[in-house]
Design a protein around this motif. Structure first.
Motif, PDB file in Angstrom:
ATOM      1  N   ILE A   5      13.765  -3.360  11.076  1.00 25.81           N
ATOM      2  CA  ILE A   5      14.263  -2.675  12.257  1.00 25.81           C
ATOM      3  C   ILE A   5      14.181  -1.183  12.019  1.00 25.81           C
ATOM      4  CG2 ILE A   5      16.662  -2.758  11.463  1.00 25.81           C
ATOM      5  CD1 ILE A   5      17.502  -3.036  14.403  1.00 25.81           C
ATOM      6  N   ASN A  35      21.991   3.112  18.442  1.00 32.09           N
ATOM      7  CA  ASN A  35      21.157   1.928  18.573  1.00 32.09           C
ATOM      8  C   ASN A  35      22.058   0.756  18.952  1.00 32.09           C
ATOM      9  OD1 ASN A  35      18.291   2.593  17.035  1.00 32.09           O
ATOM     10  ND2 ASN A  35      20.016   3.734  16.191  1.00 32.09           N
ATOM     11  N   ILE A  81      21.871  -3.311  19.957  1.00 32.39           N
ATOM     12  CA  ILE A  81      20.971  -4.453  19.951  1.00 32.39           C
ATOM     13  C   ILE A  81      21.733  -5.728  20.278  1.00 32.39           C
ATOM     14  CG2 ILE A  81      19.481  -3.396  18.218  1.00 32.39           C
ATOM     15  CD1 ILE A  81      20.643  -5.443  16.221  1.00 32.39           C
ATOM     16  N   LEU A 107      15.692 -10.629  18.457  1.00 28.98           N
ATOM     17  CA  LEU A 107      16.382  -9.349  18.380  1.00 28.98           C
ATOM     18  C   LEU A 107      15.811  -8.452  19.467  1.00 28.98           C
ATOM     19  CD1 LEU A 107      17.164  -7.283  15.192  1.00 28.98           C
ATOM     20  CD2 LEU A 107      16.159  -6.180  17.175  1.00 28.98           C
ATOM     21  N   SER A 108      16.666  -7.930  20.322  1.00 29.10           N
ATOM     22  CA  SER A 108      16.194  -7.076  21.405  1.00 29.10           C
ATOM     23  C   SER A 108      17.151  -5.922  21.598  1.00 29.10           C
ATOM     24  CB  SER A 108      16.052  -7.868  22.710  1.00 29.10           C
ATOM     25  OG  SER A 108      17.285  -8.474  23.053  1.00 29.10           O
ATOM     26  N   SER A 109      16.634  -4.836  22.125  1.00 31.53           N
ATOM     27  CA  SER A 109      17.428  -3.652  22.376  1.00 31.53           C
ATOM     28  C   SER A 109      18.174  -3.794  23.693  1.00 31.53           C
ATOM     29  CB  SER A 109      16.537  -2.413  22.416  1.00 31.53           C
ATOM     30  OG  SER A 109      17.285  -1.291  22.830  1.00 31.53           O
ATOM     31  N   LEU A 122      12.220  -2.860  20.763  1.00 29.71           N
ATOM     32  CA  LEU A 122      12.279  -3.834  19.687  1.00 29.71           C
ATOM     33  C   LEU A 122      11.728  -5.163  20.172  1.00 29.71           C
ATOM     34  CD1 LEU A 122      15.806  -2.966  18.297  1.00 29.71           C
ATOM     35  CD2 LEU A 122      13.599  -2.392  17.308  1.00 29.71           C
TER      36      LEU A 122
END
Length: 575
Positions: free
Chosen positions: A291, A298, A300, A473-475, A481
């Motif tokens: 990451i 940030n 997530i 995993l996403s923003s 991401l």
């Protein structure tokens, strides 16, 4: 017991306060058998030299060459310590990098009553001490090479404490060589030669300088100004099948950072930059990847699936499903729960044998044929281990093969380690190279120790399982991401470490892609190689990097698609 004596405790406390570069311990041989000798670190049983053996020998030789034996024309002998037990100078070298010399300064007469006898010994020993003082201050000795300099914050110019690594003389068992806090000064005695120097500190960009020349004619000064990495707030949500869950996040850096997730929520202050990340929760398939934490903030969301259990072993029923080669046995004295299996345990008394190669192998292959994307992501082998083998000589492996009768060296190595990690901790091994086939799994310990005094307690393993699943995993604030197994992905190079060629694999399963490239950087961030990916390479999904003309060290390779960075991974070149 270690550090049980008052004088050793006093030396330990003094060394921890001052971090000496050189030291002498004066001692008298009770029996007289070791009298009039100079000892240095170390060449255990004439098989295991220290990384700085040549330097320590040159200093011991210089000291010994100044001290005449009592009532003789001969000089003191100089010898490496041969036993790896009970030597304070070996411990101080490992812990602080101190070149500590032990001088057995008496004669066979431990307590001479003749004052002239004692004064003659003291007078001679002072000559060796003076020689070391002259070397330390770059005095009138013809040869006294030293690498030194200051380490500062590039923004504030303030001194900082950082770790200094001489790559050619580094031991994985070293405690980090961290020097003066008040002035940021480091000192590193060396023999004349060319060296690769790395300076690193958590929260700063590491720096590496190659081909640093250290000469006999005087000290080499090399200063470092480290750039501080921006601060960032790392926060978000961890879900299991879209429901908040307690979890643990591990961010890997120079020092690991562990984030506790309660009821799906976490918030953590750290520094920006590229990090490895591992997210685990009970009965969940883990997220393991990279990451990039941007400066500032940030946020997530990590969505884990329940783990799909493919294989498991807790040893509570013995090992009927395993083919055992060697003295493996199940034990309850040192286990995570119930029973564990070990190669050498007997109430903590036995060590593995020298020159051994023992293993346990699954009796039947593990079926990974159907565990492929998009339904499943990369399967993992997860197990707990208690590891204590001789650093960099006696290794443990996790290996795989489709043919149980294959030569041991033909098995695919998925995991390799050595050293003292004598506490229970989990290991996560990617089975990505095995997906789509059936493989036997083998746990193997090898020892090339030529001497029974160079072996250790060995390897104990518990709670093995192979799991599949998915993780994303996403923003929350942007789409920068990607998921764990997106249609575009960069995979770990193989082999790694490598010499001099390695294959870098990737997935670009998107017909709309217009351009793609893989760029390779050294640890200073300088570009060393770039692959502009042609249609054939994209279809094949790999490129071969030939690093014959590159120096040993750590490199980072980055995949960029249509001008957008997709992922970055680390490769290690060892020549």
């Amino acid at each position: 017991n270690p550090m049980s004596e008052g004088e050793i405790q006093a030396l330990q406390n003094l060394l921890e306060q001052q971090h000496f570069v050189y030291a002498i311990i004066w001692h008298s041989s009770r029996s007289g058998l070791f009298s009039e000798k100079v000892y240095y670190s170390f060449n255990w049983y004439n098989h295991r030299p220290s990384p700085d053996l040549g330097l320590a020998q040159s200093i011991a030789q210089g000291i010994a060459g100044q001290i005449r034996k009592y009532n003789s024309s001969q000089y003191y002998e100089y010898l490496p310590s041969l036993s790896r037990t009970g030597n304070a100078h070996d411990w101080f070298y490992k812990e602080h990098g101190t070149i500590q010399i032990m001088i057995e300064c008496g004669t066979s007469n431990l307590k001479p009553q003749n004052k002239a006898h004692m004064e003659a010994i003291v007078t001679e020993c002072k000559k060796g001490q003076s020689w070391l003082f002259n070397r330390a201050r770059n005095g009138n000795l013809p040869e006294s090479p030293m690498l030194t300099g200051h380490i500062r914050d590039a923004g504030t110019n303030e001194p900082i404490q950082a770790e200094v690594i001489i790559e050619e003389h580094h031991g994985r068992f070293f405690t980090p060589r961290i020097r003066d806090a008040e002035y940021g000064r480091y000192w590193r005695p060396l023999l004349a030669g060319l060296y690769t120097v790395t300076v690193q500190k958590k929260g700063y960009e590491s720096q590496t300088v190659e081909n640093v020349a250290v000469n006999n004619s005087g000290w080499r000064t090399l200063d470092f100004d480290l750039q501080r990495l921006p601060d960032t707030e790392f926060s978000g949500t961890v879900l299991l099948e879209n429901n908040p869950v307690d979890a643990e996040i591990l961010l890997t850096d120079i020092d690991d950072e562990i984030i506790t997730v309660e009821n799906g929520q976490f918030s953590f202050s750290t520094h920006a930059g590229q990090r490895k990340i591992r997210v685990i929760a009970d009965n969940a398939y883990p997220y393991i990847g990279n990451i990039y934490l941007q400066p500032g903030s940030n946020q997530i969301e990590i969505n884990l699936s329940e783990e799909h259990l493919i294989f498991s072993e807790d040893w509570d029923s013995g090992c009927p499903c395993w083919i055992v080669d060697g003295p493996w046995q199940t034990i309850s004295e040192n286990s995570m729960s119930g029973y564990a299996i070990t190669d050498s345990w007997d109430g903590g008394k036995n060590f593995y044998a020298p020159n051994t190669d023992v293993h346990i192998t699954t009796e039947f292959p593990i079926n990974l044929i159907s565990y492929v994307p998009p339904q499943y992501h990369n399967p993992y082998l997860i197990f707990w281990q208690h590891l204590y083998t001789e650093w960099d000589y006696d290794f443990v492996y996790v290996q795989a093969s489709t043919d149980i009768e294959a030569d041991p060296d033909e098995w695919i190595t998925l995991y390799k380690n050595s050293g003292k990690f004598d506490y229970w901790h989990p290991v996560y091994v990617s089975l990505e190279p095995l997906v789509g086939d059936e493989y036997y799994i083998r746990f193997r310990l090898t020892s090339d120790s030529p001497d029974s005094r160079l072996v250790d307690p060995g390897w104990t393993i518990d709670n093995i399982k192979v799991v599949a699943g998915s993780a994303q995993l996403s923003s929350i604030e942007s789409d920068d991401l990607d998921t764990v197994i997106p249609k575009i992905a960069l995979h770990q190079n193989y082999p790694n470490p490598f010499n001099p060629q390695t294959t870098i694999s990737f997935t670009i399963d998107n017909p709309e892609v217009e351009s793609a490239e893989i760029s390779i950087y050294n640890i200073r961030g300088a570009l060393v190689t770039k692959f502009i990916l042609e249609e054939e390479q994209i279809s094949r999904g790999s490129v071969v990097w030939d690093a014959s003309d590159k120096a040993s060290g750590v490199y980072f390779y980055r995949l960029k698609v249509d001008g957008k960075q997709r992922d970055i991974r680390k490769a290690v070149l060892i020549k």
